[in-house]
Motif scaffolding. Sequence first.
Motif, mmCIF file in Angstrom:
data_model
loop_
_atom_site.group_PDB
_atom_site.id
_atom_site.type_symbol
_atom_site.label_atom_id
_atom_site.label_comp_id
_atom_site.label_asym_id
_atom_site.label_seq_id
_atom_site.Cartn_x
_atom_site.Cartn_y
_atom_site.Cartn_z
ATOM 1 N N TYR A 126 0.845 -1.206 0.000
ATOM 2 C CA TYR A 126 0.000 0.000 0.000
ATOM 3 C C TYR A 126 0.883 1.260 0.000
ATOM 4 O O TYR A 126 0.657 2.192 -0.768
ATOM 5 C CB TYR A 126 -0.917 -0.026 1.228
ATOM 6 N N GLU A 127 1.911 1.267 0.859
ATOM 7 C CA GLU A 127 2.826 2.419 0.945
ATOM 8 C C GLU A 127 3.603 2.612 -0.355
ATOM 9 O O GLU A 127 3.771 3.744 -0.812
ATOM 10 C CB GLU A 127 3.776 2.247 2.130
ATOM 11 N N LEU A 128 4.081 1.526 -0.945
ATOM 12 C CA LEU A 128 4.819 1.628 -2.212
ATOM 13 C C LEU A 128 3.929 2.184 -3.318
ATOM 14 O O LEU A 128 4.346 3.040 -4.100
ATOM 15 C CB LEU A 128 5.375 0.264 -2.636
ATOM 16 N N ASN A 129 2.693 1.701 -3.386
ATOM 17 C CA ASN A 129 1.772 2.161 -4.428
ATOM 18 C C ASN A 129 1.380 3.619 -4.222
ATOM 19 O O ASN A 129 1.081 4.316 -5.188
ATOM 20 C CB ASN A 129 0.549 1.252 -4.520
ATOM 21 N N ALA A 130 1.398 4.093 -2.986
ATOM 22 C CA ALA A 130 1.097 5.502 -2.711
ATOM 23 C C ALA A 130 2.225 6.403 -3.214
ATOM 24 O O ALA A 130 1.997 7.568 -3.535
ATOM 25 C CB ALA A 130 0.875 5.711 -1.215
ATOM 26 N N LYS A 131 3.456 5.866 -3.325
ATOM 27 C CA LYS A 131 4.624 6.648 -3.744
ATOM 28 C C LYS A 131 4.852 6.620 -5.256
ATOM 29 O O LYS A 131 5.571 7.449 -5.789
ATOM 30 C CB LYS A 131 5.888 6.106 -3.078
ATOM 31 N N ARG A 132 4.277 5.662 -5.942
ATOM 32 C CA ARG A 132 4.582 5.472 -7.368
ATOM 33 C C ARG A 132 4.047 6.632 -8.211
ATOM 34 O O ARG A 132 3.047 7.246 -7.881
ATOM 35 C CB ARG A 132 4.037 4.146 -7.870
ATOM 36 N N ASN A 133 4.748 6.906 -9.291
ATOM 37 C CA ASN A 133 4.304 7.964 -10.212
ATOM 38 C C ASN A 133 4.050 7.384 -11.604
ATOM 39 O O ASN A 133 4.232 8.046 -12.600
ATOM 40 C CB ASN A 133 5.323 9.112 -10.257
ATOM 41 N N HIS A 134 3.640 6.133 -11.650
ATOM 42 C CA HIS A 134 3.340 5.458 -12.912
ATOM 43 C C HIS A 134 1.995 4.741 -12.776
ATOM 44 O O HIS A 134 1.457 4.629 -11.683
ATOM 45 C CB HIS A 134 4.448 4.457 -13.268
ATOM 46 N N GLU A 163 12.300 7.449 -10.151
ATOM 47 C CA GLU A 163 12.878 8.080 -11.333
ATOM 48 C C GLU A 163 13.529 7.101 -12.295
ATOM 49 O O GLU A 163 14.195 7.488 -13.235
ATOM 50 C CB GLU A 163 13.912 9.135 -10.935
ATOM 51 N N TYR A 164 13.377 5.821 -12.091
ATOM 52 C CA TYR A 164 14.029 4.830 -12.937
ATOM 53 C C TYR A 164 13.502 4.927 -14.366
ATOM 54 O O TYR A 164 12.309 5.031 -14.602
ATOM 55 C CB TYR A 164 13.764 3.420 -12.384
ATOM 56 N N LYS A 165 14.401 4.889 -15.313
ATOM 57 C CA LYS A 165 14.046 4.950 -16.746
ATOM 58 C C LYS A 165 14.276 3.573 -17.349
ATOM 59 O O LYS A 165 15.370 3.019 -17.265
ATOM 60 C CB LYS A 165 14.904 5.965 -17.487
ATOM 61 N N VAL A 166 13.250 3.015 -17.950
ATOM 62 C CA VAL A 166 13.325 1.705 -18.570
ATOM 63 C C VAL A 166 14.119 1.803 -19.869
ATOM 64 O O VAL A 166 13.920 2.712 -20.658
ATOM 65 C CB VAL A 166 11.906 1.151 -18.846
#
Length: 178
Positions: free
Chosen positions: A138-146, A170-173
């Motif tokens: 839940y915490e990780l999904n609250a932080k995601r920007n994708h 900020e990771y770029k695939v």
Amino acid sequence: GEPKMAENLKACSVCCKSTWSQLQDLCRLEKVCCPDLGITRKNLYDFEVEYLCDYMKIRDEEYYLVKWRGYSDAENTWEPRKNLRCVNILKQFHRDLEQALVRCEGKVRKNIRLLDQGITNYLVQKAKQRQALQQWEYELNAKRNHKGRIVVENEVDLDGPPRDFVYINEYKVGDGII
């Protein structure tokens, strides 16, 4: 000047670290109705199963030791199967029980009447681990920007979320990676 109260700050928003169900549990524990959270006088005293701790069979009736959401372990109660409406929790308990039996005894037993203390301990640890991982998810999904959803599972051991994990948004695939 006069101090500014948070409710008067229109552009201010605060991220809540509690989940919806944690806030609902708090309302029930404090016996407070909160229509915004779906807690009304009608359902204020509804009890929710947090997880199942143990199992026994007397004659042909199955009983489960229930850990109630928002209550301490001292308030766990034995409930007949017919009183429980938590289908997913029951299914998960039996999957965990099967895994525990295979791990401890090398096979799945049928017609179980009572569980060994070691199996019961494993089931409780697994339920607590699952809760910790769900909270971390839940915490990780609250932080995601994708748009993607982060899913956290551990079917290998009883370890919870890592203490030294840093989520990088900020990771770029690279090319060729979806």
